[in-house]
Structures are given as structure tokens and as C-alpha cells.
Design a protein around this motif. Structure first.
Motif, short mmCIF file in Angstrom:
data_model
loop_
_atom_site.label_atom_id
_atom_site.label_comp_id
_atom_site.label_asym_id
_atom_site.label_seq_id
_atom_site.Cartn_x
_atom_site.Cartn_y
_atom_site.Cartn_z
N PHE A 1 0.86 -1.19 0.00
CA PHE A 1 0.00 0.00 0.00
C PHE A 1 0.89 1.23 0.00
O PHE A 1 1.85 1.32 0.75
CB PHE A 1 -0.90 0.04 1.25
N SER A 2 0.55 2.19 -0.85
CA SER A 2 1.23 3.48 -0.75
C SER A 2 0.33 4.58 -1.28
O SER A 2 -0.69 4.30 -1.94
CB SER A 2 2.57 3.47 -1.49
N GLY A 3 0.68 5.79 -0.97
CA GLY A 3 -0.14 6.91 -1.40
C GLY A 3 0.67 8.19 -1.54
O GLY A 3 1.75 8.32 -0.96
N GLN B 1 -0.05 12.52 -1.60
CA GLN B 1 -1.04 13.57 -1.37
C GLN B 1 -1.24 14.42 -2.62
O GLN B 1 -0.25 14.85 -3.21
CB GLN B 1 -0.57 14.50 -0.27
N VAL C 1 -4.27 10.40 -1.55
CA VAL C 1 -4.69 10.66 -0.17
C VAL C 1 -5.15 12.11 0.03
O VAL C 1 -4.46 12.92 0.63
CB VAL C 1 -3.61 10.22 0.85
N HIS D 1 -5.47 13.35 3.67
CA HIS D 1 -4.21 13.84 4.24
C HIS D 1 -3.91 15.26 3.75
O HIS D 1 -3.37 16.07 4.48
CB HIS D 1 -3.05 12.91 3.88
N TYR E 1 -2.59 13.12 11.81
CA TYR E 1 -2.28 12.65 10.45
C TYR E 1 -1.65 11.25 10.42
O TYR E 1 -2.06 10.39 9.64
CB TYR E 1 -1.40 13.74 9.85
N MET F 1 -2.86 7.70 8.49
CA MET F 1 -1.93 6.94 7.64
C MET F 1 -1.86 5.48 8.11
O MET F 1 -1.82 4.56 7.29
CB MET F 1 -0.56 7.61 7.65
N ASP G 1 -4.87 3.77 6.82
CA ASP G 1 -4.71 3.48 5.38
C ASP G 1 -4.04 2.12 5.20
O ASP G 1 -4.47 1.28 4.39
CB ASP G 1 -3.78 4.49 4.69
N ILE G 2 -2.96 1.95 5.93
CA ILE G 2 -2.11 0.77 5.75
C ILE G 2 -2.76 -0.48 6.35
O ILE G 2 -2.82 -1.54 5.72
CB ILE G 2 -0.73 1.02 6.41
N VAL H 1 5.20 -1.20 2.72
CA VAL H 1 4.78 0.17 2.44
C VAL H 1 5.97 0.93 1.83
O VAL H 1 6.87 1.34 2.55
CB VAL H 1 4.31 0.88 3.73
N VAL I 1 7.91 3.83 0.89
CA VAL I 1 7.89 5.25 1.26
C VAL I 1 9.30 5.81 1.22
O VAL I 1 10.28 5.08 1.28
CB VAL I 1 7.35 5.48 2.69
N GLN J 1 9.05 9.27 5.63
CA GLN J 1 7.81 8.66 6.10
C GLN J 1 8.04 7.42 6.95
O GLN J 1 7.09 6.78 7.42
CB GLN J 1 6.91 8.29 4.90
N1 TRP Z 1 2.05 10.60 4.41
C1 TRP Z 1 2.48 10.21 3.10
C2 TRP Z 1 3.29 11.34 2.48
O1 TRP Z 1 3.05 12.48 2.74
C3 TRP Z 1 1.31 9.89 2.21
C4 TRP Z 1 0.54 8.73 2.74
C5 TRP Z 1 -0.68 8.77 3.33
C6 TRP Z 1 0.95 7.39 2.71
N2 TRP Z 1 -1.07 7.52 3.67
C7 TRP Z 1 -0.11 6.65 3.32
C8 TRP Z 1 2.10 6.73 2.25
C9 TRP Z 1 -0.01 5.28 3.49
C10 TRP Z 1 2.17 5.35 2.41
C11 TRP Z 1 1.13 4.65 3.04
O2 TRP Z 1 4.17 11.08 1.69
#
Ligand code: TRP
Length: 333
Positions: A11-13, A15, A46, A49, A132, A136, A139-140, A148, A150, A154
Motif C-alpha cells: 500500500f502506498s499513497g 497527497q 490521499v 491527508h 495525520y 496513515m 490506510d495501511i 509500504v 515510502v 515517512q
Molecule cells: N504521508 C504520506 C506522504 O506524505 C502519504 C501517505 C498517506 C501514505 N497515507 C499513506 C504513504 C499510506 C504510504 C502509506 O508522503
């Protein structure tokens, strides 16, 4: 199909708080593309976020969809990966609330990114900015992710996520997979063109190249990139951070090794080197920009992708969320 079931989940995201940059591509999305066959991947936009600092609503709305178009244009296949917009899956907020009740105030106070961001936004330090990392973690953990991917910035958040998961599992028996931060071997850490000591950031328009920048714009930005007073093109992070960053970009854009690149520019000055880096980036980004533009003209398609993504995500998220709700003692519906 048997193997499918055993794939590890990722999982990744990112913003949608700004336009995606060359740094987002080389440092993250390019790796995501490389992972899509081997892993079961969920890539999220995201937006929840993003509102931890003030956003312009029209921009946020446009960027969330544009980011999806750019994910696809970079090579992420909506068939192979689940791609969705965070706010479309309300389970994130629901689990986030519950996990917040298993997170210590002290733990959140120690997050370096919170300390930094609360300095940058001193007039608007919201509870959302503070919690925040809990969102997160939700999310994971909702997707039982194993890995994850990142950036280093992160890592602390993923570690907190593990701590929360471990604590919850300890109280209520195994519920969550403990995720690990996954810093892939390949992938380049791209620095700001204007200040090569800092990571390339979407909030620094001159120091970054946006995926959607036109060729002239890209060339202009590389022309102004900071180098040093020596003239040799060689990799030396300590003494030549600007040139080293350009070399890193050049290698990532062309697939050449550092030795090959150094050799290519041996005896040549920055006047030859910088435009060559710019050209490589122009050619790298051209198809991505063109495909994104084409997709942006097809709103119905993008809508179908993010709706289906949200549906698939909800199905998985619900399995975890209902377990959690039962374990903490919420009455059955
Ligand atoms: N906080 C991460 C960033 O700013 C973005 C993010 C939100 C994220 N939820 C996540 C990354 C879950 C990995 C998994 O880069």
C-alpha cells in the motif's frame, strides 16, 4: 491463481497537495510500476491527508483526478492495481478514529514531520495535522499491507503504524498484519534543482520539474539548476551536490550507469551537460504528459477507474473494519 493468493500486499499513497514532480516519478511511481506484477498493490490518492493543511477546493478536486491520470500515464495499470481516492472509502476515517484511541498523545508529539509542518503552518496547527499519522496507519492496516514503499521521511510514520498495530493485536488478539517500510533498492532520490541539499518538493516551483511541464519549461529549469564553480562533470555528493543530482537524474532518465554518464561528459563543461540532462528529461516526460492530457480529456474513463478502485478497496477495507469494530465492542448492526 494459487500464486496470486500468496502475493504480498503493498500500500502506498501520495497527497494531491501539489502537482506530481520528477521526484515523485523517479523516487516513487517508477518503483510502483516495477512492483505491479510481483505484488498485490494498492495505490491511493490521499486527499484526506492533503486537507491537514489548507487547500484550494477547486485545485484539490482537479488534482485528485489529474493525479490518477498521471499514475496511469506513468504505467500503473488499473487492471493490475487498485487505485482510488482516499475520501471515497469512508472506512479510512472510521478506522482512523478507532486507532486514535489506541495512540498516545506523546507518540504523536514526537513525530518529526509534525514538528516541521507545525512550524511551517504556525497559524494553522490543526488537530488533523497532529493526528495525520493515525490516518496513515488506518490506510495501511485496513488492507493488511505487508510492505509500504515510502521515502525516508515517512519511515517514522510506518514505524508508528506498526506500534499501533502491535498494541491493538496485543489487546485483542491478531487483527492486523504488521507492515514494514519498503525502501526499494532502485529509485533515485531527486533533490531540488535550486537547492540540492533539499529533496525536490512540489511546493518549490523553480527547484522542481512537474510531470506536466512543457519542454521549454523543463529546459529553462535545468538551465538555472545550481552547479558549482568547478567544471568537471563527476559524481561527488559531498562537494558537488548539484552536479551529482543532475547526474542521478540523467542516469534515471536514460537508464545509463553513473560510470557511463561520467565518461560521456568527461572533458565537457556544464554548458554541454545541463542541456543534455534537460533533453533526457524532456524525452522521458513527453509520453507521460501526452498520455495524461489524453486521459484528462476522457473524464468518463477516469471516473470509471476511480469508482471501481474505490469499490474494490471498500470490499477489502470492510473485512478489516468489521473485525475491528466487533473486537472493540461496538454493537452489531
Ligand atoms: N504521508 C504520506 C506522504 O506524505 C502519504 C501517505 C498517506 C501514505 N497515507 C499513506 C504513504 C499510506 C504510504 C502509506 O508522503
Amino acid at each position: 491463481m494459487e500464486n496470486e493468493a500468496r502475493k504480498k500486499r503493498i500500500f502506498s499513497g501520495i497527497q494531491p497537495s501539489g502537482e506530481l514532480t520528477l521526484g515523485s516519478y523517479m523516487g516513487a511511481i517508477k518503483n510502483w510500476v516495477a512492483l505491479q506484477d510481483e505484488y498485490d498493490c494498492i495505490y491511493c490518492i490521499v486527499d484526506m491527508h492533503a486537507i491537514t493543511v489548507r487547500q484550494d477546493p477547486a485545485q484539490l478536486r482537479r488534482r485528485s483526478v489529474a493525479q490518477l491520470a498521471q499514475y496511469i500515464a506513468c504505467g500503473l495499470d488499473p487492471q493490475k492495481n487498485i487505485m482510488f481516492i482516499q475520501s471515497h472509502v469512508p472506512q479510512h476515517a472510521e478506522l482512523g478514529w478507532i486507532l486514535g484511541c489506541y495512540t498516545q498523545f506523546g507518540e504523536l508529539s514526537r513525530m518529526t514531520q509534525f514538528k516541521q509542518k507545525s512550524q511551517q503552518h504556525a497559524d494553522n496547527i490543526t488537530a488533523g495535522l497532529f493526528t495525520y499519522p493515525v490516518l496513515m496507519a488506518a490506510d495501511i492496516l485496513l488492507y493488511q499491507a505487508d510492505l509500504v514503499p515510502v521515502g525516508a521521511d515517512q519511515k517514522q510514520h510506518v514505524e508508528l503504524c506498526r506500534d499501533i498495530a502491535q498494541r491493538f493485536n496485543g489487546v485483542y488478539s491478531d487483527t492486523f498484519t504488521l507492515p514494514e517500510p519498503f525502501i526499494p533498492k532502485m529509485g533515485a532520490r531527486v533533490m531540488s534543482l535550486g537547492n540540492p541539499d533539499n529533496k525536490m518538493s512540489k511546493s518549490d516551483p523553480d527547484g522542481c520539474v512537474y510531470l506536466m511541464d512543457k519542454p521549454e519549461e523543463i529546459r529553462r529549469k535545468f538551465k538555472r539548476a545550481v552547479t558549482d564553480s568547478e567544471t568537471a562533470v563527476r559524481f561527488d555528493k559531498e562537494n558537488k551536490p548539484g552536479v551529482s543530482n543532475l547526474l542521478t537524474i540523467y542516469c534515471a532518465a536514460t537508464g545509463k550507469t553513473m560510470e557511463e554518464a561520467e565518461e560521456e561528459f568527461a572533458g565537457q563543461g556544464y554548458g554541454v551537460f545541463k542541456p543534455a540532462v534537460a533533453d533526457a528529461v524532456v524525452e522521458l516526460l513527453r509520453p507521460i504528459r501526452e498520455e495524461s492530457e489524453r486521459l484528462m480529456a476522457d473524464k468518463a474513463y477516469l471516473e470509471s477507474v476511480y469508482r471501481e478502485g474505490a469499490q474494490r478497496a471498500q470490499y477489502l477495507a470492510n473485512k478489516t473494519l468489521s473485525k475491528v469494530q466487533r473486537k472493540v465492542g461496538f454493537a452489531a448492526r
